[in-house]
Design an enzyme around this catalytic site. Structure first.
Site, PDB file in Angstrom:
ATOM      1  N   LYS A 119      34.999  33.738  37.880  1.00  0.00           N
ATOM      2  CA  LYS A 119      35.614  32.944  38.948  1.00  0.00           C
ATOM      3  C   LYS A 119      34.687  32.843  40.170  1.00  0.00           C
ATOM      4  CE  LYS A 119      40.176  32.756  41.149  1.00  0.00           C
ATOM      5  NZ  LYS A 119      41.435  33.497  41.292  1.00  0.00           N
TER       6      LYS A 119
ATOM      7  N   ARG B  82      31.121  29.209  43.370  1.00  0.00           N
ATOM      8  CA  ARG B  82      29.830  28.996  44.027  1.00  0.00           C
ATOM      9  C   ARG B  82      29.015  27.918  43.318  1.00  0.00           C
ATOM     10  NH1 ARG B  82      31.784  33.954  44.924  1.00  0.00           N
ATOM     11  NH2 ARG B  82      31.192  35.189  46.750  1.00  0.00           N
TER      12      ARG B  82
ATOM     13  N   ARG C 107      48.019  34.485  53.915  1.00  0.00           N
ATOM     14  CA  ARG C 107      46.872  35.401  53.925  1.00  0.00           C
ATOM     15  C   ARG C 107      46.047  35.233  55.195  1.00  0.00           C
ATOM     16  NH1 ARG C 107      44.179  35.028  48.034  1.00  0.00           N
ATOM     17  NH2 ARG C 107      43.045  36.840  48.802  1.00  0.00           N
TER      18      ARG C 107
ATOM     19  N   ALA D  97      32.961  40.585  50.121  1.00  0.00           N
ATOM     20  CA  ALA D  97      31.955  39.603  49.712  1.00  0.00           C
ATOM     21  C   ALA D  97      32.280  38.231  50.301  1.00  0.00           C
ATOM     22  CB  ALA D  97      31.901  39.527  48.189  1.00  0.00           C
ATOM     23  N   GLN D  98      33.572  37.955  50.531  1.00  0.00           N
ATOM     24  CA  GLN D  98      33.940  36.638  51.063  1.00  0.00           C
ATOM     25  C   GLN D  98      33.436  36.453  52.494  1.00  0.00           C
ATOM     26  OE1 GLN D  98      38.162  36.060  50.596  1.00  0.00           O
ATOM     27  NE2 GLN D  98      38.058  36.031  48.360  1.00  0.00           N
TER      28      GLN D  98
ATOM     29  N   ASP E 137      39.764  43.996  42.433  1.00  0.00           N
ATOM     30  CA  ASP E 137      40.701  43.142  41.697  1.00  0.00           C
ATOM     31  C   ASP E 137      41.233  43.802  40.428  1.00  0.00           C
ATOM     32  OD1 ASP E 137      40.817  40.901  43.364  1.00  0.00           O
ATOM     33  OD2 ASP E 137      38.933  40.109  42.564  1.00  0.00           O
TER      34      ASP E 137
ATOM     35  N   LYS F 197      45.708  40.863  49.550  1.00  0.00           N
ATOM     36  CA  LYS F 197      45.380  39.962  48.440  1.00  0.00           C
ATOM     37  C   LYS F 197      46.473  38.896  48.312  1.00  0.00           C
ATOM     38  CE  LYS F 197      41.451  41.518  46.837  1.00  0.00           C
ATOM     39  NZ  LYS F 197      40.301  40.618  46.617  1.00  0.00           N
TER      40      LYS F 197
ATOM     41  N   ARG G 170      49.332  43.686  47.026  1.00  0.00           N
ATOM     42  CA  ARG G 170      49.162  44.009  45.610  1.00  0.00           C
ATOM     43  C   ARG G 170      49.476  45.480  45.328  1.00  0.00           C
ATOM     44  NH1 ARG G 170      43.814  41.162  43.378  1.00  0.00           N
ATOM     45  NH2 ARG G 170      44.997  39.256  43.093  1.00  0.00           N
TER      46      ARG G 170
ATOM     47  N   ARG H  95      47.271  38.295  38.933  1.00  0.00           N
ATOM     48  CA  ARG H  95      46.862  39.584  38.370  1.00  0.00           C
ATOM     49  C   ARG H  95      48.042  40.535  38.162  1.00  0.00           C
ATOM     50  NH1 ARG H  95      41.464  38.702  38.278  1.00  0.00           N
ATOM     51  NH2 ARG H  95      40.571  37.776  40.142  1.00  0.00           N
TER      52      ARG H  95
END
Length: 452
Positions: free
Chosen positions: A29, A34, A129, A175-176, A327, A354, A358, A407
């Site tokens: 994903k 990207r 979010r 990372a985002q 995740d 998330k 979560r 998930r």
């Protein structure tokens, strides 16, 4: 393809015979998002095979199209004609990212420095979010931000006439956030610097270099990474074969470990060291996971995995591993249900922001299915029962609330495959956002999953 019209579909998973199969996991994903973004930005043609065609990734493709990229599909190959770095166009309507946090946050970075207005919207889950972690560094660059209370969607950005590069120390392992700052730097003259105290998935750095960006990474003795990107460089179209998503791999993998007698081969799995925390943890628990034919594909490590049913034992997961498997904790918790002893999972504060909270969603789901677990502020512990006795719904109203979180839905369907009683989830339609093939792939291996 309006996401607002998805009707919830309840599903039930029941104790299954040994799982068998030779399966290929859909594309990663992170890399798929990207690929659309960098392909749409680069000059010339980008060709992508193995792209994950879930709704989240398609929404990123649509956003790039709305900003001038040409996107089409030829057989199994996506072909993108990009606009050239710095040449994105103002979209005529708000960019709708549906459920996709990654697509939305990365595109905010990409568009932030442009001297026009861009509005970002999403579905009910995404609109809850927080976006502040990405908006804060953009504000430092001079971007004007209009947002709902708590920096939530809808968000409108307008770049400054003369954006200035910043040096940004990422305050949480994300990372985002790192990627959003680097993508903003693509259209800012000078050097944009990101300092990352804890390494997170590095697809943005690897792929930007592959597309021709002037980018270098230095790691000091303490593991702190400094990433420098020179802005306004030329990006050139590339050919990309997207490796299989390790986060999607987690579901059939854990299912094969807990359903007695199972023996499954999973092909084309991304083995990037920033993404293999779950496999490492399961191996420490005693999982029989054989890595076959390790190889390189498009600058990334890839391998096939052979997974056999295993007797697992509880472990304490090192807290510094959390960023590389954030995740995967929901499905790790499912594996822990069938391990002897206690599995302790600390450092999970990220799970609270998330698609759902979560951590709470997992704890409630385990409790109503008879699993002995404890939820802390930023940790979860599970005390397992290898035979799955007493697990599952003992009454018809014991239904796991998935909170529109793909998930959570997949994790609890996996739980049902080895539990004494069936496990019910309130919605499996949401799985299509990340893993549209999940149901067919699992039932094809012999899993007893039914939709109502």
């Amino acid at each position: 393809m309006g996401h607002a019209t998805i009707t919830p579909r309840p599903a039930t998973a029941a104790r299954s015979p040994a799982l068998r199969g030779d399966i290929r996991i859909p594309g990663d994903k992170s890399i798929s998002h990207r690929s659309f973004m960098f392909g749409g930005l680069a000059e010339g043609e980008t060709r992508i095979t193995g792209l994950l065609e879930g709704e989240d990734v398609i929404n990123t493709g649509k956003a790039m199209q709305a900003m001038g990229a040409r996107v089409r599909k030829d057989g199994a190959t996506w072909i993108i004609n990009g606009v050239g770095n710095g040449c994105l166009l103002a979209p005529e309507a708000p960019l709708d990212f549906g459920n996709a946090g990654t697509g939305c946050r990365l595109t905010m970075g990409l568009m932030g420095p442009y001297d026009f207005e861009t509005t970002f919207i999403g579905d009910a889950s995404l609109s809850r979010r927080p976006m502040g972690r990405v908006l804060d560094p953009l504000r430092q660059m001079g971007v004007q931000v209009t947002a709902e209370a708590g920096d939530r969607l809808p968000v409108t950005l307008r770049g400054p006439r003369a954006p200035a590069p910043i040096s940004y120390r990422v305050p949480m392992a994300s990372a985002q956030v790192k990627s959003a700052v680097l993508l903003a730097g693509l259209n800012i003259p000078g050097i944009t610097t990101v300092i990352e105290p804890v390494m997170t998935r590095d697809h943005t750095e690897k792929m930007l270099k592959g597309f021709g960006a002037a980018l270098d990474v230095e790691t000091d003795a303490d593991g702190v990474r400094t990433i420098r990107l020179e802005g306004r460089g030329v990006l050139k179209g590339q050919t990309i074969d997207v490796p299989g998503d390790p986060s999607s791999t987690a579901f059939p993998l854990v299912a094969a470990l807990i359903v007695p007698g199972s023996d499954v081969i999973i092909r084309n799995v991304l083995m990037n060291p920033t993404r293999t925390g779950l496999i490492l943890t399961l191996q420490e628990m005693g999982a029989d996971i054989e890595v076959l034919d390790p190889r390189q594909a498009g600058g990334e490590d890839v391998a096939d995995l052979r997974v056999r049913a295993s007797e697992l034992k509880g472990v304490r997961v090192p807290v510094d591993r959390a960023p590389s498997m954030i995740d995967e904790y929901p499905v790790l918790a499912i594996a822990a249900c069938f391990a002897t002893g206690e599995t302790m999972m600390p450092g999970l504060v990220e799970l609270r922001v998330k698609e759902s909270d979560r951590l709470a969603a997992v704890a409630r789901g385990l409790e109503i299915n008879g699993v002995d677990c404890t939820e802390g502020e930023d940790w979860l512990s599970v005390r397992g029962r290898p035979d799955g006795k007493g697990f599952g719904a003992r009454s018809s109203d014991a239904i796991v609330a998935t909170w529109l979180d793909h998930r959570i839905a997949m994790s609890f369907l996996v739980l049902g495959l080895a539990s004494e009683h069936p496990v019910h989830v309130d919605d499996c339609a949401i799985i299509a956002t990340s893993f549209p093939e999940f149901m067919d792939m699992m039932t094809g291996m012999g899993a007893e999953i039914s939709q109502r």
